[in-house]
Motif scaffolding. Structure first.
Motif: not given
Length: 470
Positions: A325-340
């Motif tokens: 939970v220490s990550w920023r919202t934007v960093d989590i979203i941008q990391a998850y976009s790599l799943r594509w």
């Protein structure tokens, strides 16, 4: 396509792979014959886009025989268990890769109806037609780095047929309104049919074992892996790294001591705001985002970082969940976009690297070894000289399809050069023509009636009288 010599860059790759095997596990190196066979097979897959010995034989104009190719595949004492590991270690060392993001996903591959000897083939939903087919499911682990995306490991998945039959019967009885007490109890877990989550965790354990020097920044997986079992298990295996997955919209969370569904919470209490997100380090897209650190019931009340995300043009939110939970919202979203990126890999893998075509090798060793050959080709293309230059210069790399087409023409040109270097090219060309006639035989078609009797199609005079039932 004609195949008289293996592609030079593939020969070099096999030499480097052999050196990597010797360093990783002394004694596991390849013999001269095994290196020649592997070089030819990878070139063959690139040329004919299939793991098919008959096609390889035709492409080589009979220089490599089907029986010999198949024998080496089945009986040759190649260290198959170590080939993929040795190849990955070579690539990581070549490009100086020390960290990355792990991505999980699974891919279904339809097979023929007669799949008695195809390893772990089972009934699958066919998305295109809405019906069902027999096919194989492969769970794949990919490593996404700041330069390349490389397949690391795989496992074949098959649901327990007894549990599948129970589920089918359970649905029928539910529709009839039969109470649970009168319905059959779910069969006990059979360890011969591990769940997808268990296979994914096993792949993670192997990754940690074989590549201990690689730092994993986070692990990405779709909603299937959004359970406590996977997210906690994966985090524990890798020493507490960030795990990002998805939650179902009907899952419950706790807000001010009250139970609410995720959907109600983000639609009624914590509404999203418009923002711009950079996807996969490239283009920026508009999205509606909201986030909160919430206790999730399905995770035994543990706090997860939950994000409601809706890209422009979408009507419904998707709900991401992260363990750290220490990550920023934007960093989590941008990391998850790599799943594509795993979807792009699957497309290339099926279209250009042999797995989507005639990879129907029999039994477990056939399926596993055929899949390994296909993945080795993907590794090999990452080390193509022109691809290597792009990676080292940090410029966009080339597509698998374009590399395949270029290599096909390069191999064909080598064949032409070899022909022209003969003392009598004309005579050699005649010999090649005779071989082509023998190897590429024309086969009879069942589509046309030529050579068969179509039958008498017309009336019979004696039967032309009107039939009277009385």
């Amino acid at each position: 396509m004609l195949l008289t010599e293996s592609a030079p860059f593939i020969k070099q790759y096999i030499e480097d792979l052999n050196n990597s095997l010797e360093q990783y596990k002394p004694g596991a190196g390849l013999t001269f014959t095994q290196k020649a066979w592997l070089s030819f097979c990878l070139t063959g897959i690139l040329m004919v886009n299939a793991v098919c010995w008959a096609k390889f034989e035709r492409a080589s104009l009979g220089n490599y025989k089907l029986a010999a190719l198949s024998w080496m595949f089945r009986k040759g004492k190649i260290s198959w268990d170590n080939l993929l590991v040795g190849s990955v270690r070579h690539i990581l060392k070549k490009y100086g890769i020390i960290n990355g993001v792990i991505v999980f996903d699974e891919s279904d591959r339809a097979r023929s109806k007669n799949t008695k000897r195809i390893y772990k083939a089972h009934k699958q939903k066919h998305k295109a037609s809405g019906g069902y087919v027999n096919g194989q499911t492969v769970i794949l682990l990919l490593l996404v780095t700041d330069s390349i995306t490389v397949p690391i490991g795989f496992k074949f998945y098959m649901p327990d047929p007894i549990v599948s039959a129970w589920k089918k019967e359970e649905e029928k009885l539910k529709k009839k309104g039969l109470p649970k007490s009168k319905r059959p109890v779910k069969p006990a877990f059979n360890p011969e049919y591990p769940k997808k989550i268990q296979l994914a965790l096993l792949l993670l354990e192997n990754f940690k074992k074989y590549y201990p020097k690689i730092t994993v920044k986070c692990v990405l997986a779709d909603a299937l892996y959004g359970s406590k079992e996977f997210m906690n298990g994966a985090s524990n295996i890798l020493g507490g790294v960030q795990i990002i997955s998805q939650l179902k919209s009907n899952q419950n969370i706790r807000y001010k001591g009250k139970k609410k569904t995720i959907t109600d919470y983000f639609n009624m209490i914590n509404k999203g705001v418009n923002c711009t997100i950079r996807v996969r380090g490239g283009e920026k897209v508009n999205a509606t985002v909201s986030s909160a650190r919430l206790k999730v019931d399905a995770h035994d009340g543990n706090v997860l970082f939950v994000i409601a995300l809706k890209y422009e043009g979408e009507d419904e939110y998707r709900y991401l969940a992260a363990t750290d939970v220490s990550w920023r919202t934007v960093d989590i979203i941008q990391a998850y976009s790599l799943r594509w990126l795993v979807e792009v890999f699957f497309e290339d893998w099926k279209l250009y690297e042999g797995w989507g075509q005639e990879a129907k090798q029999y039994d477990e060793e056939g399926s596993s070894r055929g899949l390994i050959l296909s993945l080795l080709l993907d590794h090999c293309l990452l080390l193509h000289p022109e691809q290597e230059a792009c990676i080292e210069n940090k410029t966009p790399v080339f597509t698998v399809g374009s590399l395949q087409r270029k290599t096909q023409m390069d191999v064909l040109m080598e064949c032409v050069k070899s022909l022209l270097q003969q003392q009598d090219p004309g005579e050699k060309l005649k010999e090649m023509g005779q071989v082509i006639k023998k190897v590429f035989r024309l086969m009879p078609s069942g589509k046309h009636m030529s050579g068969r009797t179509i039958g008498r199609l017309g009336p019979t005079p004696s039967l032309s009288r009107k039939y009277c039932p009385c």
